[in-house]
Scaffold this motif. Structure first.
Motif, PDB file in Angstrom:
ATOM      1  N   ARG A 162       6.330   3.342   6.794  1.00 62.14           N
ATOM      2  CA  ARG A 162       5.137   3.565   7.636  1.00 62.14           C
ATOM      3  C   ARG A 162       5.601   3.659   9.065  1.00 62.14           C
ATOM      4  O   ARG A 162       6.426   2.836   9.501  1.00 62.14           O
ATOM      5  CB  ARG A 162       4.149   2.403   7.562  1.00 62.14           C
ATOM      6  CG  ARG A 162       4.275   1.558   6.341  1.00 62.14           C
ATOM      7  CD  ARG A 162       3.387   2.026   5.258  1.00 62.14           C
ATOM      8  NE  ARG A 162       3.777   1.583   3.938  1.00 62.14           N
ATOM      9  CZ  ARG A 162       3.318   2.172   2.850  1.00 62.14           C
ATOM     10  NH1 ARG A 162       2.515   3.211   2.954  1.00 62.14           N
ATOM     11  NH2 ARG A 162       3.674   1.737   1.665  1.00 62.14           N
ATOM     12  N   LEU A 174       7.003   8.876   1.851  1.00 65.02           N
ATOM     13  CA  LEU A 174       7.484   8.412   0.538  1.00 65.02           C
ATOM     14  C   LEU A 174       8.394   9.458  -0.090  1.00 65.02           C
ATOM     15  O   LEU A 174       8.351  10.646   0.257  1.00 65.02           O
ATOM     16  CB  LEU A 174       6.312   8.129  -0.423  1.00 65.02           C
ATOM     17  CG  LEU A 174       5.486   6.858  -0.182  1.00 65.02           C
ATOM     18  CD1 LEU A 174       4.323   7.130   0.757  1.00 65.02           C
ATOM     19  CD2 LEU A 174       4.964   6.260  -1.481  1.00 65.02           C
ATOM     20  N   HIS A 180      -1.970  -3.908   2.647  1.00 62.31           N
ATOM     21  CA  HIS A 180      -2.222  -3.712   4.071  1.00 62.31           C
ATOM     22  C   HIS A 180      -3.543  -4.386   4.423  1.00 62.31           C
ATOM     23  O   HIS A 180      -4.467  -4.415   3.609  1.00 62.31           O
ATOM     24  CB  HIS A 180      -2.348  -2.228   4.412  1.00 62.31           C
ATOM     25  CG  HIS A 180      -1.278  -1.347   3.845  1.00 62.31           C
ATOM     26  ND1 HIS A 180       0.028  -1.401   4.264  1.00 62.31           N
ATOM     27  CD2 HIS A 180      -1.321  -0.385   2.890  1.00 62.31           C
ATOM     28  CE1 HIS A 180       0.736  -0.499   3.591  1.00 62.31           C
ATOM     29  NE2 HIS A 180      -0.059   0.126   2.747  1.00 62.31           N
ATOM     30  N   TYR A 192       7.083  13.283   0.711  1.00 60.93           N
ATOM     31  CA  TYR A 192       5.630  13.107   0.804  1.00 60.93           C
ATOM     32  C   TYR A 192       5.309  12.496   2.156  1.00 60.93           C
ATOM     33  O   TYR A 192       6.028  11.620   2.642  1.00 60.93           O
ATOM     34  CB  TYR A 192       5.177  12.165  -0.309  1.00 60.93           C
ATOM     35  CG  TYR A 192       3.796  11.570  -0.127  1.00 60.93           C
ATOM     36  CD1 TYR A 192       2.703  12.061  -0.846  1.00 60.93           C
ATOM     37  CD2 TYR A 192       3.585  10.504   0.753  1.00 60.93           C
ATOM     38  CE1 TYR A 192       1.432  11.508  -0.683  1.00 60.93           C
ATOM     39  CE2 TYR A 192       2.317   9.949   0.918  1.00 60.93           C
ATOM     40  CZ  TYR A 192       1.254  10.453   0.200  1.00 60.93           C
ATOM     41  OH  TYR A 192       0.002   9.917   0.361  1.00 60.93           O
ATOM     42  N   ASP A 225       2.459   7.637   6.617  1.00 62.31           N
ATOM     43  CA  ASP A 225       3.192   7.187   5.437  1.00 62.31           C
ATOM     44  C   ASP A 225       4.266   8.208   5.094  1.00 62.31           C
ATOM     45  O   ASP A 225       4.007   9.417   5.137  1.00 62.31           O
ATOM     46  CB  ASP A 225       2.261   7.131   4.213  1.00 62.31           C
ATOM     47  CG  ASP A 225       1.316   5.945   4.222  1.00 62.31           C
ATOM     48  OD1 ASP A 225       1.734   4.853   4.624  1.00 62.31           O
ATOM     49  OD2 ASP A 225       0.150   6.129   3.817  1.00 62.31           O
ATOM     50  N   ARG A 238      -5.791   3.245  -1.345  1.00 64.88           N
ATOM     51  CA  ARG A 238      -5.152   3.652  -0.098  1.00 64.88           C
ATOM     52  C   ARG A 238      -5.974   4.801   0.456  1.00 64.88           C
ATOM     53  O   ARG A 238      -6.099   5.838  -0.188  1.00 64.88           O
ATOM     54  CB  ARG A 238      -3.711   4.131  -0.337  1.00 64.88           C
ATOM     55  CG  ARG A 238      -2.757   3.066  -0.875  1.00 64.88           C
ATOM     56  CD  ARG A 238      -2.515   1.958   0.126  1.00 64.88           C
ATOM     57  NE  ARG A 238      -1.533   0.972  -0.356  1.00 64.88           N
ATOM     58  CZ  ARG A 238      -1.838  -0.172  -0.958  1.00 64.88           C
ATOM     59  NH1 ARG A 238      -3.102  -0.498  -1.194  1.00 64.88           N
ATOM     60  NH2 ARG A 238      -0.883  -1.005  -1.326  1.00 64.88           N
ATOM     61  N   HIS A 258       3.201  -4.635  -1.988  1.00 60.11           N
ATOM     62  CA  HIS A 258       2.741  -4.456  -0.611  1.00 60.11           C
ATOM     63  C   HIS A 258       1.233  -4.289  -0.556  1.00 60.11           C
ATOM     64  O   HIS A 258       0.630  -3.665  -1.423  1.00 60.11           O
ATOM     65  CB  HIS A 258       3.456  -3.289   0.078  1.00 60.11           C
ATOM     66  CG  HIS A 258       3.383  -1.985  -0.658  1.00 60.11           C
ATOM     67  ND1 HIS A 258       4.108  -1.728  -1.791  1.00 60.11           N
ATOM     68  CD2 HIS A 258       2.666  -0.863  -0.419  1.00 60.11           C
ATOM     69  CE1 HIS A 258       3.844  -0.511  -2.217  1.00 60.11           C
ATOM     70  NE2 HIS A 258       2.966   0.056  -1.421  1.00 60.11           N
ATOM     71  N   HIS A 276      -0.138  -3.620  -4.445  1.00 67.89           N
ATOM     72  CA  HIS A 276       0.417  -2.897  -5.587  1.00 67.89           C
ATOM     73  C   HIS A 276       1.907  -2.686  -5.336  1.00 67.89           C
ATOM     74  O   HIS A 276       2.417  -3.036  -4.270  1.00 67.89           O
ATOM     75  CB  HIS A 276      -0.349  -1.573  -5.833  1.00 67.89           C
ATOM     76  CG  HIS A 276      -0.131  -0.481  -4.828  1.00 67.89           C
ATOM     77  ND1 HIS A 276      -0.973   0.602  -4.704  1.00 67.89           N
ATOM     78  CD2 HIS A 276       0.838  -0.273  -3.896  1.00 67.89           C
ATOM     79  CE1 HIS A 276      -0.537   1.416  -3.761  1.00 67.89           C
ATOM     80  NE2 HIS A 276       0.549   0.906  -3.259  1.00 67.89           N
ATOM     81  N   VAL A 321      -5.927   7.624   2.422  1.00 73.35           N
ATOM     82  CA  VAL A 321      -4.868   8.450   2.989  1.00 73.35           C
ATOM     83  C   VAL A 321      -5.252   9.918   2.887  1.00 73.35           C
ATOM     84  O   VAL A 321      -5.730  10.367   1.836  1.00 73.35           O
ATOM     85  CB  VAL A 321      -3.544   8.229   2.204  1.00 73.35           C
ATOM     86  CG1 VAL A 321      -2.454   9.188   2.695  1.00 73.35           C
ATOM     87  CG2 VAL A 321      -3.070   6.787   2.338  1.00 73.35           C
ATOM     88  N   HIS A 338       5.289   0.134  -6.534  1.00 73.46           N
ATOM     89  CA  HIS A 338       5.700   1.334  -7.263  1.00 73.46           C
ATOM     90  C   HIS A 338       7.197   1.511  -7.082  1.00 73.46           C
ATOM     91  O   HIS A 338       7.797   0.980  -6.134  1.00 73.46           O
ATOM     92  CB  HIS A 338       4.928   2.576  -6.790  1.00 73.46           C
ATOM     93  CG  HIS A 338       4.567   2.576  -5.330  1.00 73.46           C
ATOM     94  ND1 HIS A 338       5.498   2.711  -4.337  1.00 73.46           N
ATOM     95  CD2 HIS A 338       3.365   2.415  -4.711  1.00 73.46           C
ATOM     96  CE1 HIS A 338       4.882   2.669  -3.158  1.00 73.46           C
ATOM     97  NE2 HIS A 338       3.588   2.474  -3.351  1.00 73.46           N
ATOM     98  N   GLN A 375      -2.719   7.326   7.012  1.00 69.51           N
ATOM     99  CA  GLN A 375      -3.508   6.254   6.409  1.00 69.51           C
ATOM    100  C   GLN A 375      -4.354   5.541   7.459  1.00 69.51           C
ATOM    101  O   GLN A 375      -3.880   5.264   8.559  1.00 69.51           O
ATOM    102  CB  GLN A 375      -2.589   5.248   5.702  1.00 69.51           C
ATOM    103  CG  GLN A 375      -3.355   4.095   5.062  1.00 69.51           C
ATOM    104  CD  GLN A 375      -2.604   3.354   3.946  1.00 69.51           C
ATOM    105  OE1 GLN A 375      -3.129   2.389   3.409  1.00 69.51           O
ATOM    106  NE2 GLN A 375      -1.428   3.803   3.578  1.00 69.51           N
TER     107      GLN A 375
HETATM  108  O1  GTQ Z   1       0.248   2.459   1.323  1.00 73.16           O
HETATM  109  O2  GTQ Z   1       1.059   1.871  -0.576  1.00 73.16           O
HETATM  110  O3  GTQ Z   1       0.310   7.386   1.332  1.00 73.16           O
HETATM  111  O4  GTQ Z   1       1.230   3.607  -2.467  1.00 73.16           O
HETATM  112  C1  GTQ Z   1       0.806   6.840  -0.902  1.00 73.16           C
HETATM  113  C2  GTQ Z   1       1.044   5.874  -1.863  1.00 73.16           C
HETATM  114  C3  GTQ Z   1       0.488   5.130   0.733  1.00 73.16           C
HETATM  115  C4  GTQ Z   1       0.678   2.737   0.213  1.00 73.16           C
HETATM  116  C5  GTQ Z   1       0.532   6.454   0.377  1.00 73.16           C
HETATM  117  C6  GTQ Z   1       0.999   4.544  -1.519  1.00 73.16           C
HETATM  118  C7  GTQ Z   1       0.722   4.167  -0.210  1.00 73.16           C
END
Ligand code: GTQ
Length: 352
Positions: free
Chosen positions: A114, A163, A149, A91, A161, A70, A147, A106, A72, A108, A95
């Motif tokens: 977004r 989180l 991108h 957080y 982003d 990512r 997910h 991936h 970012v 989590h 991005q």
């Molecule tokens: O796009 O999946 O800013 O997993 C931090 C962790 C974005 C993402 C982030 C992430 C992603």
């Protein structure tokens, strides 16, 4: 046999000095454990898009999306000792996905959202369907959902982003998993979930037992229409103007169990009443210019800037234009505080 302690019989300094090896500490010498009220270490802070966009595009020349996984730039609150957090619980990051790139699949435990800032036509695939992304769209990638991108358009795609990473990591409940396929298999048409649930109508044949919204994309066209219709009527609250919550259509509650998302319109010249709440928030300026006074600091903002309002910080918003509305997107940890019974709010004196 009870023995009445003899005052002075134990040397206090020696007593304190000897406790460490038992892994204990005297509560009566512990400051800050029970503060009179929350004292966030997070600072009120604004991240300027004009500056960060340039840095993000430079990042595009340093690493590609596949290698970075990512790409970012995380928004790091200057008060939080380098923690990857915009407020103590939230957080945020910017991005970049360039044309032709894929940010591989991936998942989590952390929940993510977004909010699209610039570019058109890239996608986030989630739960087997692509969310085609346009400026102002909100896209959700909930707990443990695969997910990835990708950008098949011919321009850069940039989004914010959000989180719940600081929360889930302090609960020590995060997991992470990387797919062997860089792009997940698509099992439903593009944007399928947003078409299944339309406004006040819900599909009776769909079952859903997850604690998050079954809709993964909230298109800007719908959001803007709702805002415009209401802004024209003059309704809204003293502290927030026309503030709308994105909802899980199954419950009417927040879109994610840990994160609430809002869109807000401030009429021309509007200066809101001040308040504070234990929930913290990250704001993103969709349109307009103005300032927010947060914890006594004036944060000037313009389109696409992002700013942090720490928990319990008194805040008020000012639309700096006398002609145009200002529109703010925000996400907040409020659902967590509310669910646990820790949400408090109070009105406050204006700081300016
Ligand atoms: O796009 O999946 O800013 O997993 C931090 C962790 C974005 C993402 C982030 C992430 C992603």
């Amino acid at each position: 046999m009870a023995v009445k302690p003899v005052p002075g019989a134990v040397d206090a300094q020696a007593f304190y000095a000897g406790l460490d090896r038992f892994n204990v500490r005297p509560l009566w010498r512990q400051p800050g454990l029970l503060p009179d009220e929350p004292q966030s270490k997070a600072s009120p802070h604004v991240w300027r898009y004009q500056e960060l966009r340039e840095q993000l595009l430079r990042a595009g020349a340093v690493i590609d999306a596949e290698e970075a996984e990512r790409r970012v730039l995380m928004l790091v609150n200057p008060g939080l000792d380098g923690l990857a957090a915009a407020t103590a619980n939230l957080y945020a990051g910017l991005q970049l996905v360039l044309p032709g790139e894929v940010a591989p699949a991936h998942r989590h435990a952390a929940s993510a959202l977004r909010f699209v800032i610039e570019g058109s036509g890239a996608y986030t695939a989630v739960n087997g369907e692509r969310q085609i992304m346009e400026p102002g769209d909100l896209v959700l990638t909930p707990n443990w959902a695969w997910h990835d991108h990708g950008n098949e358009s011919d321009g850069p795609m940039i989004w914010l982003d959000g989180l719940d990473l600081p929360m889930i990591n302090s609960l020590e409940a995060n997991f992470f998993d990387r797919s062997s396929e860089s792009s997940q298999e698509l099992t439903r048409p593009d944007n399928a979930s947003r078409h299944l649930y339309t406004g006040r109508l819900s599909p009776t044949w769909e079952t859903w037992s997850e604690p998050y919204s079954p809709v993964f994309g909230y298109p800007w066209a719908e959001t803007e229409r709702a805002l415009d219709d209401l802004a024209a009527t003059g309704v809204g609250s003293a502290t927030d103007g026309v503030l709308l919550e994105y909802i899980n259509p199954r419950t009417g509650g927040p879109v994610l169990p840990t994160l609430g998302c809002r869109i807000q319109s401030l009429s021309p010249g509007r200066h809101t009443a001040a308040h504070r709440h234990t929930a913290s928030a990250v704001y993103h300026v969709v349109r307009g210019r103005g300032a927010s006074v947060v914890g006594g600091e004036t944060l000037e903002w313009r389109q696409h800037d992002t700013f942090a309002v720490p928990g319990w910080a008194v805040h008020e918003h000012v639309n700096g234009s006398d002609d145009d509305v200002a529109v703010l997107f925000s996400f907040t940890d409020e659902p967590v505080l509310r669910a646990l019974g820790y949400l408090r709010e109070e009105t406050a004196e204006r700081q300016t």
